[in-house]
Design an enzyme around this catalytic site. Structure first.
Site, PDB file in Angstrom:
ATOM      1  N   GLU A   1     -11.354  -0.116  -2.975  1.00  0.00           N
ATOM      2  CA  GLU A   1     -10.682   0.488  -2.107  1.00  0.00           C
ATOM      3  C   GLU A   1      -9.300   1.124  -2.562  1.00  0.00           C
ATOM      4  OE1 GLU A   1      -9.422  -3.038   0.497  1.00  0.00           O
ATOM      5  OE2 GLU A   1      -8.303  -3.732  -1.351  1.00  0.00           O
TER       6      GLU A   1
ATOM      7  N   ASP B   1       0.841  -1.117  -0.078  1.00  0.00           N
ATOM      8  CA  ASP B   1       0.033   0.147  -0.076  1.00  0.00           C
ATOM      9  C   ASP B   1       0.872   1.223   0.058  1.00  0.00           C
ATOM     10  OD1 ASP B   1      -2.133  -1.800   0.582  1.00  0.00           O
ATOM     11  OD2 ASP B   1      -1.752  -1.619   2.593  1.00  0.00           O
TER      12      ASP B   1
HETATM   13  O1  FUB Z   1      -3.055  -3.443   3.631  1.00  0.00           O
HETATM   14  C1  FUB Z   1      -4.615  -3.612   4.084  1.00  0.00           C
HETATM   15  C2  FUB Z   1      -5.404  -3.527   2.882  1.00  0.00           C
HETATM   16  O2  FUB Z   1      -5.125  -4.386   1.906  1.00  0.00           O
HETATM   17  C3  FUB Z   1      -5.529  -2.309   2.669  1.00  0.00           C
HETATM   18  O3  FUB Z   1      -6.130  -1.456   3.275  1.00  0.00           O
HETATM   19  C4  FUB Z   1      -6.164  -2.531   1.045  1.00  0.00           C
HETATM   20  O4  FUB Z   1      -6.126  -1.307   0.401  1.00  0.00           O
HETATM   21  C5  FUB Z   1      -5.521  -3.682   0.771  1.00  0.00           C
HETATM   22  O5  FUB Z   1      -4.182  -3.412  -0.044  1.00  0.00           O
END
Ligand code: FUB
Length: 336
Positions: A237, A14
């Site tokens: 997301e 991320d």
């Molecule tokens: O790293 C945890 C979660 O996985 C993140 O918040 C999402 O975007 C995904 O990459």
């Protein structure tokens, strides 16, 4: 051919990249091994601290500035420090991070430092009115700051809805419905997708000036909101905002279809019109990125699971140049 991981002594994911004082800083999640059973709620993403990395040039080396914030130092956090981001304003640096509060609800916190490499001192409580995951901060050319956020399934965005009978002022009438937790989201013919959220930040960058708004992402062929069943294009997301040639580029992950895609608009509040894909699926379930200009070129920072041979929650940050065509469309540059 795939670029090499930028960081190999830790698992990192991320990546939120920014240029501060002519140096590139990366604010990633810090993945770690766990015995927690894998599930579609993301419980195996059990991170509990953040490192900051920097590069003086796009070719490296990458400097690890060590742990800059730990879950133990944050009063309101119970677990799962997920994807962070950082911003600067008025000579200070702000680290925004999502984590579960003591009731197991994802909230977004902020921590402050005098230096981009931290360490960061957290506020006592999460940002009032914040919820869900994946904060992405954006400071516009006029100095106004914004926080984009949201994530489906384990990110709990689908758990929040207006309830005329309930909800307190701080949440602007939104209430949390735990029965909607886990791998669930709206669906059905004609049902529109849940949108990511944006909130304008106060001048001190520590609070929202108004309750978060839902962003609109429109299908170019109809001008209507993207539908919930359109899993190749709907927001899941990993929000990111950048500006190129005066246009606002909102990019995100489509989650279970595993694309990084983008939409453009003429205001930080949208609406945004879907434009296309930035990155095809990588090895591993999640995909998450940032886009930044550094020393005259544009770069995509993202992650995959090559270093862990495909373990979904043990990811590594990578970097790849992107270019814009004459119409402002994003394309991956050749790997040299
Ligand atoms: O790293 C945890 C979660 O996985 C993140 O918040 C999402 O975007 C995904 O990459």
């Amino acid at each position: 051919m795939s670029p090499k991981p930028l960081i190999t002594h830790l698992y990192t994911a991320d990546p939120s990249a920014h240029v501060f004082n002519n140096k590139l800083y990366i604010y990633p999640s810090h993945d770690r091994e766990t015995d927690i059973q894998f599930n579609d709620n993301g419980d195996q993403y059990d991170m509990n601290d953040y490192h900051v990395f920097s590069m003086a040039s796009p070719t490296g080396p990458v400097i690890d500035h060590g742990i800059v914030l730990s879950a133990n130092d944050v009063k309101w956090v119970s677990k799962q420090m997920w994807a962070p981001d950082a911003a600067t304003k008025n000579g200070k640096y702000y680290l925004y991070f999502p984590a579960r509060d003591k009731e197991g609800i994802f909230r977004i916190g902020v921590a402050v430092s005098a230096k981009p490499e931290g360490p960061f001192v957290p506020e006592d409580n999460f940002i009032a009115g914040s919820y869900s995951i994946d904060p992405a901060s954006f400071v516009d050319e006029d100095g106004e700051g914004y926080l984009y956020f949201g994530g489906l399934w384990g990110g709990q965005l689908q758990c929040w809805s207006k309830d005329d009978a309930g909800g307190d002022d701080e949440m602007n009438g939104l209430v949390f419905d735990a029965s909607k937790s886990g791998p669930q989201e709206p669906s059905g013919e004609g049902v529109v997708a849940l949108g990511p959220r944006v909130a304008q930040l106060s001048d001190d960058m520590l609070s929202f000036v108004a309750p978060p708004r839902e962003l609109q992402i429109l299908a170019p062929e109809t001008g209507e909101l993207i539908r919930a069943d359109d899993h190749d294009r709907r927001f899941f997301e990993a929000a990111w905002m950048h500006k190129y040639n005066g246009t606002y580029y909102f990019s995100y992950s489509t989650g279970d279809s595993h694309y990084l895609v983008y939409a453009t608009g003429s205001s930080p509040f949208g609406p945004f019109t879907y434009q296309g894909r930035i990155l095809e699926p990588v090895l591993g379930w999640t995909t998450h990125h940032s886009i930044v200009e550094f020393q005259g070129k544009w770069y995509l920072f993202y992650h995959d699971c090559e270093l862990s041979n495909g373990v979904d929650h043990l990811r590594s940050v990578k970097m790849r140049e992107i270019v814009y065509d004459d119409e402002g469309k994003i394309q991956l540059a050749e790997i040299v």
